[in-house]
Each structure stands twice: as structure tokens, then as C-alpha cells.
Design an enzyme around this catalytic site. Structure first.
Site, PDB file in Angstrom:
ATOM      1  N   SER A 126       0.844  -1.196   0.000  1.00 15.73           N
ATOM      2  CA  SER A 126       0.000   0.000   0.000  1.00 15.73           C
ATOM      3  C   SER A 126       0.883   1.251   0.000  1.00 15.73           C
ATOM      4  O   SER A 126       1.707   1.406  -0.889  1.00 15.73           O
ATOM      5  CB  SER A 126      -0.962  -0.045   1.189  1.00 15.73           C
ATOM      6  OG  SER A 126      -2.007   0.881   1.034  1.00 15.73           O
ATOM      7  N   ASP A 181      -8.643  -3.999  -7.178  1.00 12.12           N
ATOM      8  CA  ASP A 181      -7.942  -3.077  -6.271  1.00 12.12           C
ATOM      9  C   ASP A 181      -7.708  -1.769  -7.010  1.00 12.12           C
ATOM     10  O   ASP A 181      -6.777  -1.642  -7.812  1.00 12.12           O
ATOM     11  CB  ASP A 181      -6.620  -3.679  -5.803  1.00 12.12           C
ATOM     12  CG  ASP A 181      -5.944  -2.823  -4.739  1.00 12.12           C
ATOM     13  OD1 ASP A 181      -6.465  -1.728  -4.432  1.00 12.12           O
ATOM     14  OD2 ASP A 181      -4.904  -3.252  -4.211  1.00 12.12           O
ATOM     15  N   HIS A 194      -8.021  -4.802  -1.848  1.00 17.04           N
ATOM     16  CA  HIS A 194      -6.772  -4.251  -1.314  1.00 17.04           C
ATOM     17  C   HIS A 194      -6.334  -4.965  -0.035  1.00 17.04           C
ATOM     18  O   HIS A 194      -5.221  -4.760   0.435  1.00 17.04           O
ATOM     19  CB  HIS A 194      -6.933  -2.752  -1.057  1.00 17.04           C
ATOM     20  CG  HIS A 194      -5.646  -2.022  -0.864  1.00 17.04           C
ATOM     21  ND1 HIS A 194      -4.669  -1.930  -1.839  1.00 17.04           N
ATOM     22  CD2 HIS A 194      -5.152  -1.337   0.203  1.00 17.04           C
ATOM     23  CE1 HIS A 194      -3.648  -1.222  -1.389  1.00 17.04           C
ATOM     24  NE2 HIS A 194      -3.913  -0.856  -0.143  1.00 17.04           N
TER      25      HIS A 194
END
Length: 271
Positions: A126, A181, A194
Site C-alpha cells: 500500500s 484493487d 486491497h
């Protein structure tokens, strides 16, 4: 309204590994700074809101896999404390803070200078993928040469960088972008997809091991012979698809707009 940032934070908190927390925290994530050199150095940047230096999901999982495969040969280093993994930094032009980028650069340079004979592996999840991208592409060539492989889970700069790390060999990068995602499409929209990357950590660890030279000998069981599985890929820097099964209750998490000018939206547009 600050709820959208809360939803983004769930990416770090909800991506829990099936293994227990204690089992995943075999490393304090500060072994490069505090310890002696080993043949392999793994540097990782965690997702937003994840605690510790390695986080509690993909980072410890890959670290532990590598340590099991290369017993006594691996040290793990997380990016922090200057990298705070705060939510607001996702909206900055580089999708993370200057302090985080600088700290990550310093860790790669420390690994190269302190342990000149070691091989470096790296990864991020991320916001941590932006930390990796923004720091690695600025490193001097002699340090880049020591980096053998980088795995990126939920690459927040995937669209901006064209599915690679800037100024870095594509065949040294493995990108995992799950189907659905949307952060991989250059947005701050967080969906259930995600949160799924712990399912990819075993394959990612095997891929990292495959990039090492023959100076280390033990092998991960069932090591993959290909850079991709059930995915679509571009060259050696591939985008993996993973299922959001079991997380369907989170599939409605949205709320942040598309990026502009190569970065995420301005802070004003997020409230």
C-alpha cells in the site's frame, strides 16, 4: 468528512494473515540497524496505519518465509520511525512523505555500505509501495545493483509509473495488483481487494529467493519457476490478480476520487 481516510486506513488493519500475531512477529524489523551483517537483507515498508516497522501482514510474512528458507542468512529491516505510515501522506504528490522517502533511501545506502557483500531484497504494501518506488528510483546505480528483487503489494503508484519502478530494471520488480484493487489504477478508492495480499506472500517470497545469486543454497519448498501465476503481466514486472473471497462484506468501501497530475487528489478534495 474524514471517513474516507478511515476507510483507507483499514487497508493496513484489515489485511491480517491467517497465522497468529505472535507467530508473525519473529523479527522486530530493526535488524540492519541493530545487528551484524548477513548474506541477505530484506527491507520493507508497511501499509498505512500498520504498527511496528514491518507491519503485521505482508511484511512479517515475507520476512519469516525468507528466514525459514535461508536459515541464519536473512535480516529484516522495516522503514521507520521517520516513516509513520500515516493516512494523510497518501495524498501528497509522491503518495508518501519526503521523510519516509529519505529514510528508505538511507536504509538502502546503509545496507550497501555496512554490508557490501550482502544481497538486498525489498518490498512494500500500500503506501509502503510508494516509499519503495520513490526511494529506489533515486538511489545511485551502485546501490541499485545490489538490490536483487522488489515485491510490491497493492502498488499505489502503479498507474503513475506504468507498472514499474522508475529508473530501475523491470525484471527485478514483481507487482501484485489484485483484480478490483482500485489503488492500482491511480485512485484512493479502497475496496476489499486491497486487503487480500497476504494470500500472495508465499509466492512473493519464492520469487524473491529466485532472484538471489548462488551464494545462498537452501530453497523454498515448491518454488515457482515463473514470475506469474493466474495473472496478466507486462514483461517481468507483472500484475497479479488475487481473489477477495471471504472479504465480501467490505466490498462496498469506496469514497475517494481519481488522481490528477500523476499523484493522488489534493487534500481539499478528500473532505
Amino acid at each position: 468528512m474524514k471517513l474516507p481516510y478511515f476507510l483507507l486506513g483499514l487497508a493496513g488493519l484489515a489485511a491480517a494473515s491467517p497465522m497468529g500475531l505472535a507467530e508473525r512477529q519473529l523479527s522486530d524489523g530493526n535488524e540492519l540497524r541493530d545487528g551484524s551483517c548477513k548474506p541477505i537483507i530484506f527491507i520493507f515498508a508497511r501499509a498505512s496505519t500498520e504498527p511496528g516497522l514491518l507491519g503485521i501482514s505482508t511484511g512479517p510474512a515475507v520476512c519469516n518465509d525468507l528466514k525459514m528458507a535461508k536459515a541464519g542468512q536473512v535480516l529484516c529491516q522495516g522503514v521507520g520511525p521517520a516513516y509513520t505510515a500515516d493516512l494523510m501522506s497518501n495524498a501528497l504528490p509522491d503518495n508518501t512523505s519526503p521523510a519516509a522517502i529519505s529514510e528508505s533511501e538511507s536504509l538502502f545506502k546503509l545496507a550497501a555500505s555496512k554490508c557490501p557483500n550482502s544481497q538486498i531484497l525489498a518490498g512494500g504494501y500500500s503506501q509502503g509501495t510508494a516509499v519503495m518506488d520513490d526511494s529506489i528510483k533515486q538511489l545511485p546505480d551502485d546501490v541499485k545493483d545490489k538490490i536483487k528483487g522488489v515485491v510490491l503489494f497493492g502498488y499505489t503508484r502503479n498507474a503513475q509509473e506504468g507498472g514499474q519502478i522508475g529508473n530501475f530494471p523491470k525484471d527485478k520488480v514483481k507487482i501484485y495488483c489484485a483484480m478490483g484493487d482500485l489503488v492500482c489504477d491511480g485512485t484512493l478508492i479502497v475496496t476489499a481487494a486491497h486487503f487480500t495480499y497476504v494470500m500472495n506472500t508465499g509466492e512473493a517470497s519464492q520469487w524473491l529467493e529466485s532472484k538471489l545469486s548462488d551464494t545462498t543454497t537452501s530453497s523454498l519448498t515448491g518454488s515457482s519457476s515463473s514470475d506469474t501465476s493466474s495473472s496478466t503481466s507486462t514483461g517481468d514486472s507483472s500484475s497479479e490478480s488475487s481473489s477477495a473471497a471471504g472479504l465480501g462484506g467490505l466490498s462496498g468501501l469506496t469514497g475517494l476520487g481519481s488522481s490528477t497530475s500523476g499523484g493522488f487528489p489534493s487534500l481539499a478534495s478528500l473532505f
